[in-house]
Write an enzyme that holds these catalytic residues in place. Structure first.
Site: not given
Length: 321
Positions: A38, A107
């Site tokens: 992330h 994402e």
């Protein structure tokens, strides 16, 4: 028997702590490990997002046997697929052959930072499929040039290749991603215990290949404290991937989850210290046909007590599934 894994969740702990936690997970007897990749946490309350690949390099040196895997890396926007291939090959060497490359279509939360826009889901899967071909070609050795719909590669070559390239996993959430995984992956990855995902994976060539799931849990002797922590840090997960893939930052997830109640989260995330509750949460994955399930202990500062409890109580119970 379902293999039980440990998740290094980069959104909730710093890099040194993540490595220390993995050392503890190996000591506790977890069968494998995965790491999220992330640039942002889902919520500000989680508070972290170190570079996963640096953590993986340190983890490979700090541990001896526990397998490692990205869960998952997006090889299309923030990282060019040629760079992902180089990183994965290096990790396979550093880890002595215990690395698996988990890939997904990404994402917006993490990929928007390079300013390339956020493609539609259909285009993202096209990009993932093209990226998989580039990575496979580089793993095969020699020079690679590629001029495709989404990517260009010019005279690339991996100079340090492992004896065996890392197996590639692909994350799935619907029919098209299952097709990509079945055609191109060595294993399938999912975060929901949906048998139809595995059936679709099999239909496109995945039969007999490993299938890896993931489940958040929140251990605490005080169940109320566990529910509060799970709601504080994991309420974003109840939105589903149709929403979670699209929102661009923690503020969006905070807004999207504003009406999610603690009891809603507790229905989805096993909380407390009742072993049977945790076993019951893993059982649907085993019944659906998953061969491996990675657990996420919610709370970066609550890993050590979880690992001690898992070693003495949870893992022995889960190995009866």
């Amino acid at each position: 028997m379902v293999r039980i894994g440990y998740t290094m969740m980069t959104e909730q702990a710093g890099p040194r702590e993540l490595v220390d936690h993995l050392v503890g997970a190996e000591r506790a007897g977890f069968d494998f490990s995965v790491i999220s990749d992330h640039f942002f946490p889902w919520l500000d309350a989680q508070g972290h997002a170190p570079y996963a690949w640096s953590v993986l390099g340190a983890a490979a040196q700090a541990t001896r046997e526990i397998p490692l895997m990205t869960f998952v890396t997006c090889p299309t926007l923030r990282y060019h697929p040629a760079v992902v291939a180089q990183k994965a090959a290096t990790m396979q060497i550093l880890s002595g052959g215990r690395f698996r490359l988990g890939l997904g279509s990404g994402e917006n939360l993490n990929e928007h930072v390079v300013g390339a826009g956020w493609p539609t889901a259909h285009v993202r899967l096209e990009m993932l499929e093209e990226a998989l071909g580039i990575i496979r070609s580089l793993f095969a050795g020699g020079y690679v040039s590629h001029h495709g719909t989404h990517f260009d590669v010019e005279d690339a070559k991996l100079w340090d290749l492992p004896e065996h390239p890392p197996p590639i996993g692909v994350a799935v959430s619907g029919p098209r991603s299952c097709q990509v995984a079945g055609l191109h992956a060595d294993l399938v990855i999912a975060t929901e215990a949906k048998p139809e995902l595995l059936r679709q994976f099999d239909e496109y060539g995945g039969a007999g290949k490993p299938r890896v799931g993931q489940l958040p849990v929140c251990y605490d002797p005080d169940r109320d404290a566990a529910v509060t922590r799970a709601h504080d840090q994991f309420r974003w997960a109840l939105g589903g991937w149709g929403v979670n893939a699209e929102l661009p930052g923690p503020a969006g997830f905070t807004q999207a989850a504003q009406h999610t109640r603690p009891e809603d989260v507790a229905e989805a995330v096993p909380c407390g210290d009742d072993v049977e509750v945790f076993v019951d949460a893993v059982r649907p994955y085993a019944e659906a046909g998953f061969t491996e399930v990675a657990l996420i202990q919610v709370g970066g500062d609550r890993q050590e007590p979880f690992l001690h409890w898992a070693e003495s109580e949870l893992l022995p119970a889960l190995r009866q599934l």
